[in-house]
Motif scaffolding. Structure first.
Motif, short mmCIF file in Angstrom:
data_model
loop_
_atom_site.label_atom_id
_atom_site.label_comp_id
_atom_site.label_asym_id
_atom_site.label_seq_id
_atom_site.Cartn_x
_atom_site.Cartn_y
_atom_site.Cartn_z
N THR A 197 29.96 42.04 40.13
CA THR A 197 29.54 40.35 39.66
C THR A 197 30.81 39.81 40.01
O THR A 197 32.17 40.40 39.64
N LEU A 198 31.00 39.24 40.98
CA LEU A 198 31.99 37.84 41.36
C LEU A 198 31.92 36.71 40.51
O LEU A 198 30.75 35.77 40.78
N GLY A 199 33.15 35.99 40.25
CA GLY A 199 32.80 34.20 39.21
C GLY A 199 33.97 33.88 39.55
O GLY A 199 35.44 33.58 40.58
N PRO A 200 34.04 32.80 39.49
CA PRO A 200 35.55 31.94 39.98
C PRO A 200 37.00 31.98 39.71
O PRO A 200 36.77 33.63 38.61
N LEU A 201 37.59 31.98 40.07
CA LEU A 201 39.17 32.79 40.12
C LEU A 201 39.44 32.07 38.62
O LEU A 201 39.54 30.90 38.24
N SER A 202 40.52 32.96 37.51
CA SER A 202 41.21 32.51 36.80
C SER A 202 42.55 31.75 37.38
O SER A 202 42.82 31.49 38.16
N VAL A 203 43.21 31.70 36.24
CA VAL A 203 44.38 30.47 35.92
C VAL A 203 44.96 31.09 37.40
O VAL A 203 45.94 31.42 37.83
N ALA A 204 44.93 32.48 36.58
CA ALA A 204 45.97 32.95 36.24
C ALA A 204 46.05 34.11 38.48
O ALA A 204 46.81 34.40 39.07
N ARG A 205 45.06 34.08 38.29
CA ARG A 205 44.38 35.29 40.06
C ARG A 205 44.94 33.44 41.13
O ARG A 205 45.10 33.74 42.27
N VAL A 206 44.41 31.80 40.08
CA VAL A 206 45.09 30.76 41.61
C VAL A 206 46.55 31.13 41.62
O VAL A 206 46.95 30.91 42.92
N ALA A 207 47.18 31.19 40.73
CA ALA A 207 48.71 31.80 41.17
C ALA A 207 49.22 32.76 41.26
O ALA A 207 50.30 32.60 42.50
N ASP A 208 48.32 34.11 41.31
CA ASP A 208 48.31 34.99 42.69
C ASP A 208 48.06 34.53 44.03
O ASP A 208 49.30 34.85 44.99
N ALA A 209 47.20 33.63 44.10
CA ALA A 209 47.10 32.80 45.27
C ALA A 209 47.71 31.97 46.27
O ALA A 209 47.88 32.21 47.12
N LEU A 210 48.58 31.78 45.65
CA LEU A 210 49.78 30.35 45.83
C LEU A 210 50.61 31.47 46.11
O LEU A 210 51.65 30.33 46.35
#
Length: 935
Positions: A183-196
């Protein structure tokens, strides 16, 4: 997923179901998996479901076989199974029906083909967006799920994470077969930080930025990619340290995300953007003709995708993107929303917002709603919206009496944001007032419009009519009207029309407002009663006060010597005007603030505030009042030597009627001084004489209004006509009371000193300096100090000349940033000794403004300070000189310490060294000329 493939290689087939929200990365995950497969000896078949292709039976199965390289004999078998007329069967419309025998035969034949392929090499079947698959293909896939347990076949499906009745048998088949569920859902804040992190190349910075990016995207990967593309164009951050910068890529990502979903999804998002805080599933459903359950399901999809926060679009930028995409249909939706909110009993102002955005009035209820909303908007500091609501109501109003009331209301509201907006109704309102169709109170707005546009004659006629009609019932309203007249024309209307019999009655009415009339300001010093009245007026609510009254009260305080109080109330009114969005108020206050700054010689502030006033309202809205900020800006620019800017300001087109107002007199005054600065004394003389003629003719000959005599005297001095200059200045002094306007008396005495005999010049200049110091005008004080310094230099008293030159320089610094002062030639004294330089030639334009240092006379020997010290004079440090100077003027050690922020002990140490260097015994021996030479 690779673990499932390993099981597949060992002959243990599995099903992997990847579920996720809109644009949650399902397709990307599938793509990454197929890339990994390229390193293994596996046969990959892939297909993608599409909404438009759902009616094509066996469409997914055909895609699978055409996506891989398979032997020709297998292709022939497939064609035989799917291509013959007997096998081209229509499968059941719903998967709940039991397939017919012929259908089962087709599915079994296809299973045998897949199984044979898997015996040659592991077979991986990938289907993206399974929720769009056709019914026939789904039956085949169900058949496969039941038989892959002991086959080298792996099935990978992606689909939306939402309940879908047509796909419920698939989940049942998957749970029966070996399977994995991702199951995939929206990214968490931590995952957004990883993407940035790869973008900012700093984990700590990425962690700081992540919440802002998450707030704008809700962790939706597609929106995040778009936002990152906007914020890091070319790989570098567009904002400060990579702060999110929503742009075209972000808006396109929002549109793409919504278009990939259900057909109603975009409409539901648009409904949320319009309804804002009123959004509920029931109201969304009513707006879009959906059931409440269907609307709730669509909202759930948006919420799962990270686009919502507490049931509403999570960010205004996201809502703006939806608005832009649906701009063509928004007007209709806004009109529909207005109807729904009206039925639900919402606030009038909320309903009116949608009516205005929709640009239509749907019936009598909408007309009434717009009027009530306009009142609410004005009280709640939204004058621009109030004007928009009334304009819409007026545009679609057919009743003549209603149109008249709306025109009056719109004219009154327009004073807050744009006075010219009501000018187009001026003629119809004047006709209604003349015909008696307009009430007397409503007629006051008509009079104000006429006054601002320079129509003094019809304004006075209507004022007399309204005064007779209202009597003493509305004395406050009448006072406001008459004070508006005085602020613009400088005298009460009965004085202009020579109806002297009514003056006592007029004064009585004016006192009802707390002020006795602005004309008293020009004719004499305001009384204590007027000062108290001015403060009482300024304590009122902004909405109950017209700008002219506030300006009158502020000017009364300022001219009465209550400058700190005037500045305090100016700031209070300015803050209130900004908060309430009262643009006209802000413009008038900026103009008044510029005038007060100019009287203090604060040139930079005066020019800045005057230009601000001109920018807040265009010339048409200012009407004849444009002369107020324009003349101040011209005079300040001229005084700072910015002659090109002054020329630019003088090119502004002004109404002819302006020259019949106080501001026209001020304009002539400013333009005349600009002519003097440019070496055109004859042109200056013409402007000053025109000003004098108007003031005499209209019985406004008050030096406090415009000191045309001292203006004209400067023109005569530039023409070396000193006798005529003395006559004018002496006459002006005679019209000034001994205790009246220290600033104006100081200016007059300074010029009189230049025009008078040399033996009296020093004494007269000394008196002028004292008056100007008390009057607080830095510019005129600078000029007087420069003149005194020149006189001391001519007499050989270099120490005193230098001391005065330094004081002049300090006064000049207070005039404005950069220290640029008056670039015009100084008036020349009778013997020619006091002129700072020769007048500019008639057609010569100074290339640059003169800096302060060049206006201060040279008082040192040719070699400068070093040469002076070489001659044996002692040298004091800057700190010693400051302490000694204050001591020479009689300040105690404690007072010196407080002024210089040093201890008493330090003061004593400095004085000890000063006494030793200057060879004196006590502070009484510290003469200014010695200190100046020793500095």
């Amino acid at each position: 997923m690779l673990d499932s493939f390993a099981q597949c290689q060992r002959g243990n087939g599995e099903v992997v179901l990847v579920e996720g929200t809109l644009t949650s990365g399902k397709t990307a995950l599938l793509g990454e998996f197929t890339k990994k497969l390229s390193t293994f000896n596996a046969l990959e078949m892939s297909a993608t479901g599409a909404r438009a292709e759902t009616p094509i039976q066996m469409g997914i199965i055909w895609q699978l076989f055409h996506s891989a390289q398979i032997p020709d004999e297998i292709k022939e078998r497939i064609d035989a199974i799917l291509g013959t007329e007997e096998m081209a069967l229509e499968f059941s419309e719903t998967s709940r029906q039991i397939p017919r025998t012929s259908e089962v035969q087709v599915m079994h034949a296809l299973w045998l083909v897949f199984h044979e392929l898997s015996r040659r090499q592991p077979l991986v079947i990938c289907i993206d967006d399974l929720h769009f698959a056709d019914e026939a293909s789904l039956h085949v896939l169900f058949y496969l799920c039941r038989r892959i347990r002991s086959a080298r076949i792996m099935l990978v499906f992606t689909r939306w994470a939402q309940p879908e009745p047509l796909l419920s048998p698939l989940r049942a088949e998957i749970t029966r077969a070996p399977h994995r569920h991702i199951t995939l859902g929206p990214l968490s804040v931590a995952r957004v930080a990883d993407a940035l992190a790869p973008r900012v190349q700093d984990e700590a910075a990425a962690g700081e930025l992540a919440p802002a990016y998450h707030d704008l995207t809700g962790g939706n990967p597609l929106l995040l990619d778009g936002l990152v593309a906007d914020s890091f164009p070319g790989g570098r951050p567009a904002g400060e340290r990579g702060a999110p910068v929503p742009g075209a890529a972000y808006r396109q990502a929002v549109v793409d995300c919504l278009q990939r979903g259900d057909p109603h999804l975009f409409e539901v998002a648009g409904a949320l953007a319009i309804l804002e805080e009123h959004a509920t599933p029931a109201l969304v459903g009513r707006l879009l003709s959906l059931t409440a359950d269907e609307a709730a399901r669509q909202l759930d999809i948006l919420d799962r995708a990270g686009l919502l926060d507490s049931g509403r679009l999570r960010h205004r930028e996201l809502a703006s993107a939806v608005h832009s995409a649906l701009s063509r249909s928004m007007a209709h939706l806004h009109a529909h929303v207005a109807e729904l909110l009206y039925e639900l009993g919402a606030e009038e102002i909320d309903i009116a917002r949608h009516l205005v955005r929709g640009g239509t009035v749907l019936g009598p209820w909408a007309q009434q709603t717009l009027r009530l909303a306009a009142r609410q908007a004005l009280v709640s500091d939204q004058p621009e919206f109030a004007a928009s609501a009334l304009e819409l109501a007026l545009r679609q109003c057919d009743d003549d009496s209603d149109r008249l009331r709306l025109q009056v209301a719109l004219t009154q509201v327009a004073w807050w944001v744009n006075p010219s907006a009501g000018a187009k109704y001026s003629q119809s309102l004047r006709d209604a007032l003349t015909d008696g169709r307009l009430s007397a109170l409503d007629g006051l707005s008509v009079v104000r419009q006429l006054l601002w546009q320079g129509n003094a004659k019809p304004a006075t006629e209507h004022m007399e009519t309204l005064t007779a009609a209202l009597g003493t019932c509305e004395s406050r309203a009448l006072s406001a009207m008459r004070l508006s007249y005085e602020w613009i024309y400088g005298a009460p209307p009965d004085q202009v029309t020579h109806q002297t019999a009514g003056r006592k009655r007029s004064a009585a009415r004016l006192r009802a407002y707390g002020l006795a009339g602005l004309h008293t300001l020009w004719s004499g010093e305001p009384s204590d009663e007027l000062v108290r009245g001015a403060e009482n007026v300024l304590q009122g609510q902004l909405i109950d006060m017209v700008p002219e009254i506030g300006a009158t009260a502020l000017l009364l305080l300022d001219h009465a010597g209550q400058r700190s109080r005037a500045l305090h109330w100016w700031r209070v009114l300015q803050e209130e005007a900004v908060r309430q969005g009262a643009v006209t108020w802000r413009a008038v206050l900026s103009a008044v603030g510029a005038d007060m700054a100019l009287r203090r010689g604060a040139l930079a502030t005066a020019e800045s505030k005057a230009r601000e006033a001109l920018e807040l309202l265009h010339t048409q809205s200012w009407g004849v009042l444009v002369g107020c900020p324009l003349s101040t800006a011209i005079e300040a620019a001229t005084a700072m030597g910015r002659h090109e800017q002054a020329e630019e300001l003088l090119r502004h087109v002004v109404p002819d009627a302006m020259f019949d107002t106080v501001f026209g007199l001020r304009y002539l005054h400013a333009r005349g001084h600009h002519h003097l600065a440019m070496g055109r004394p004859f042109a200056a003389q013409a402007d000053f004489e025109r000003c004098a003629d108007i003031m005499r003719r209209r019985e406004l000959d008050f030096p406090s209004l415009v000191p045309w005599r001292s203006d004209l005297a400067q023109a005569h001095l530039a023409l070396r006509q000193h006798r005529r200059a003395r006559e004018l200045l002496t006459e002006q002094l005679g019209r000034l009371d001994a205790h009246e306007d220290e600033r104006l008396r100081g200016i007059t005495l300074r010029l009189l000193a230049l025009a008078g005999p040399q033996q009296r010049r020093m004494a007269v200049l000394g008196e002028a300096v004292d008056l100007l110091e008390r009057g607080g005008d830095h510019l005129e004080l600078h000029r007087a100090l420069v003149d005194m310094s020149k006189l001391y230099r001519a007499q050989g008293e270099l120490g005193q000349a230098r001391l005065l030159a330094r004081r002049a320089e300090q006064a000049a610094k207070a005039c404005g940033e950069g220290g640029l002062l008056n670039g015009r030639p100084e008036p020349e004294a009778a013997d020619g000794t006091a002129a700072s330089r020769e007048p500019v030639a008639r057609h010569q334009r100074p290339a640059q403004a003169r800096p302060v240092a060049r206006t201060v006379p040279r008082v040192l020997p040719r070699g400068g300070p070093a040469a002076a010290r070489a001659g044996g004079e002692p040298s004091l440090s800057e700190a010693e000189r400051k302490v000694a100077t204050l001591a020479a003027f009689g300040h105690s050690n404690r007072e010196i310490g407080r002024k210089l922020y040093i201890t008493v002990s330090t003061v004593e140490q400095h004085l000890t060294r000063v006494y030793r260097k200057l060879n004196v015994q006590k502070r009484e021996d510290l003469r200014p000329e010695i200190l100046s030479a020793a500095g």
